[in-house]
Design an enzyme around this catalytic site. Sequence first.
Site, PDB file in Angstrom:
ATOM      1  N   GLU A  47       0.865  -1.188   0.000  1.00 24.02           N
ATOM      2  CA  GLU A  47       0.000   0.000   0.000  1.00 24.02           C
ATOM      3  C   GLU A  47       0.895   1.229   0.000  1.00 24.02           C
ATOM      4  O   GLU A  47       1.956   1.246   0.642  1.00 24.02           O
ATOM      5  CB  GLU A  47      -0.900   0.012   1.245  1.00 24.02           C
ATOM      6  CG  GLU A  47      -1.721   1.300   1.319  1.00 24.02           C
ATOM      7  CD  GLU A  47      -2.815   1.273   2.381  1.00 24.02           C
ATOM      8  OE1 GLU A  47      -2.731   0.472   3.322  1.00 24.02           O
ATOM      9  OE2 GLU A  47      -3.750   2.079   2.249  1.00 24.02           O
ATOM     10  N   CYS A 243      -6.517   0.801   2.837  1.00 20.18           N
ATOM     11  CA  CYS A 243      -7.513   1.880   2.816  1.00 20.18           C
ATOM     12  C   CYS A 243      -7.371   2.788   1.609  1.00 20.18           C
ATOM     13  O   CYS A 243      -8.313   3.511   1.261  1.00 20.18           O
ATOM     14  CB  CYS A 243      -7.406   2.725   4.086  1.00 20.18           C
ATOM     15  SG  CYS A 243      -7.859   1.841   5.569  1.00 20.18           S
ATOM     16  N   ASN A 374     -11.976  -3.260   0.517  1.00 18.28           N
ATOM     17  CA  ASN A 374     -10.870  -3.523   1.452  1.00 18.28           C
ATOM     18  C   ASN A 374     -11.403  -3.896   2.825  1.00 18.28           C
ATOM     19  O   ASN A 374     -11.803  -5.027   3.042  1.00 18.28           O
ATOM     20  CB  ASN A 374      -9.939  -2.310   1.521  1.00 18.28           C
ATOM     21  CG  ASN A 374      -8.862  -2.468   2.584  1.00 18.28           C
ATOM     22  OD1 ASN A 374      -8.243  -3.530   2.677  1.00 18.28           O
ATOM     23  ND2 ASN A 374      -8.660  -1.464   3.413  1.00 18.28           N
ATOM     24  N   GLU A 375     -11.463  -2.921   3.741  1.00 19.65           N
ATOM     25  CA  GLU A 375     -11.909  -3.269   5.104  1.00 19.65           C
ATOM     26  C   GLU A 375     -13.354  -2.837   5.291  1.00 19.65           C
ATOM     27  O   GLU A 375     -13.656  -2.070   6.190  1.00 19.65           O
ATOM     28  CB  GLU A 375     -11.026  -2.563   6.125  1.00 19.65           C
ATOM     29  CG  GLU A 375      -9.958  -3.444   6.683  1.00 19.65           C
ATOM     30  CD  GLU A 375      -9.059  -2.752   7.696  1.00 19.65           C
ATOM     31  OE1 GLU A 375      -9.258  -1.562   8.001  1.00 19.65           O
ATOM     32  OE2 GLU A 375      -8.140  -3.424   8.167  1.00 19.65           O
TER      33      GLU A 375
HETATM   34  O1  AHR Z   1      -2.032  -1.375   6.945  1.00 17.68           O
HETATM   35  C1  AHR Z   1      -2.497  -0.103   7.262  1.00 17.68           C
HETATM   36  C2  AHR Z   1      -4.007  -0.008   7.203  1.00 17.68           C
HETATM   37  O2  AHR Z   1      -4.575  -0.856   8.150  1.00 17.68           O
HETATM   38  C3  AHR Z   1      -4.629  -0.464   5.910  1.00 17.68           C
HETATM   39  O3  AHR Z   1      -4.668   0.529   4.962  1.00 17.68           O
HETATM   40  C4  AHR Z   1      -6.015  -0.835   6.321  1.00 17.68           C
HETATM   41  O4  AHR Z   1      -6.580  -1.794   5.476  1.00 17.68           O
HETATM   42  C5  AHR Z   1      -5.866  -1.255   7.753  1.00 17.68           C
HETATM   43  O5  AHR Z   1      -6.784  -0.639   8.549  1.00 17.68           O
END
Ligand code: AHR
Length: 656
Positions: A47, A243, A374-375
């Site tokens: 990321e 994220c 993603n989350e």
């Molecule tokens: O790894 C950092 C963040 O942690 C990522 O962007 C997210 O998916 C998680 O909350």
Amino acid sequence: MIRKAFLTFCSAGMLLSAHAQTPKVYAIQADKIKTPIKSTMYGIFFEDINMAADGGVYAELVKNRSFEFNMPLAAWTQQKKDGGDGRIEVINRSVERPENPHFIKAYVSSDAGFFGLANEGFRGMGIKEGEEYSFSVMAKQDGDTNVKLNVELHGDNDAIIGTAELTPTDKEWNRYSVKFKSSATVKKAKLYVWLSGKGTIDMDMISLFPQHTWKDRPAGLRADLVQKLADMKPGFLRFPGGCIVEGRELNNRYQWKKTIGNVDKRTNIINRWNTEFANRSTPDYYQTFGLGFMEYFMTAEDIGASPLPILNCGMACEFNTAELVPMDQLEPYLNDALDLIEFANGDASTKWGKLRTDLGHPAPFNLKMIGVGNEQWGPQYVERWKVFTKAIKSKYPDVKIVSALGPSPDGKEFDMLNKTFRGLGADILDEHYYAPPKWFRDNARRYDNYDRKGPKIFAGEYAAQSVHTVSVDNKNNWECALAEAAFMTGLERNADVVNMASYAPLFAHVDGWQWTPNLIWFDNLKSYATPNYYVQQLFSLNKGTDVVPLTLNNDVVAGQDGCYATASLDKNTNELIIKFVNTGATAQNVSFKLNGGSYQKQANVTTLSSDKGNAENSIENPTAVSPVQSTLAVNGKALNINVEPYAFKVIRLKNK
Ligand code: AHR
């Protein structure tokens, strides 16, 4: 609290380890295969957080090269010398070039001396003695002028460490470039672009790259950083996050179609981590997408990893705005997913496959998995997930869909999604755990009783947090790494259910991070692997092909006396591989009873250990905690070994 207890234990452990102990007998049944281990088992989560891409692995040294930051001259300062003078205008041609609206018009008002601009780089520019650098610029002379460029690299105390000259000749936009060498190694150099000769010149995309990059691709990636990824031999590469996929708001979500093709046509946006943490504010953090989807796919291919793109599913980050796309307006998002599969796998007769071919990669990227969101959490996710799943599966039934189970490994949201997706026959569930080291030690049995017939598990993001999640005081220390190793024995033992795992986040610039801990840290010149990296690497390099039973008193080894273990066969090399983690303060006198195999007399042992729970690696001391090789005698059907406190050992035994 936990860390303190661990540290106090260390000194006691050293005393206890001196006492001889009756060996405990661990039974290995090498002829009883429990389950194959997928080639994807251990992979990488990438990321653009902590300056991982811009300012990190993307080797561009100029920050705000296209003047698209909110303050278009951010990172640039105007300069004059030897009586030179002039002024700069920022021009916005948004109608003609909406994807790259800004450029600068420089008026050089004096025949004498030099007027120009300096760029500060990403916390400076890392420059190496004797290396070649490539400067380039998009430029056009405005009228009958002949403004000349003198490029200079300034090192410590403003010493000039590299120079080049270049005169853009055209009155139309054109790209000009020149190469030059540096005479010194400097961690925080600056670039000066001096203009001379009265007149007016337009400039955009002012860029400086090292010639030496990963695979020496022009305008490519930092070789030392990609090498560390290659050295893990990862099974997959998850990208672009995290994220960042979601964006704080939908406008700033990750849109892969805007990240391919010519870099001057890739629309820059603010990085969502720019403003995420008030205490780690990074106002100069933007995304140029110089590292875009083509580069992600090619990197995955280079390092032998299966590509795993994660796409926005019509939801912005639920920790931030939680914006939603109305259900009847999901089409562009769905098209992004379907078109991406065609881009990765289609042949040149398809629209998107042709684009990949035109971009220089006729062979398919062999995409087998795609992440939807993603989350995410909540019923709004399930609603959108159903639409995505239906569309993807009806066109590409063989592509596996990775589905999010939210940000936590338990709780109401997790339970709801877990139950719902299992009921809907999901392929792969993405679980995230950012938790204290104790959680990792306590959860080594987490998957022992998971449904063997249900979806596969992707431990998509995890890292032990020495203080608490998002604390700026979290460390990549040995206690955390060792707890992760303990937990990973449970992942591997359950390889029939857990098919993939990746530590997160991956990279962090020592001067530009927002989140800690991270797997690999770097400055402008160097990088180092954390103890956590070595744990990941040892698991990946020694995963083997098939899990075999390893038991203590007929139970799996998951916390007895602080010990954790797993065993596998490597059918390719004809070896038995034992991973043994001692998280306790007491040395363990271990005897492995080797059933079902016949081994050569000497085993190879790799040990990762430290007697200090707070031990860390650093730029100055990159290998304080790092693997040490040794050998061990094999005594027929027995292998006896003393495992020191706080140690992770990988033992490889070759079959006769
Ligand atoms: O790894 C950092 C963040 O942690 C990522 O962007 C997210 O998916 C998680 O909350």
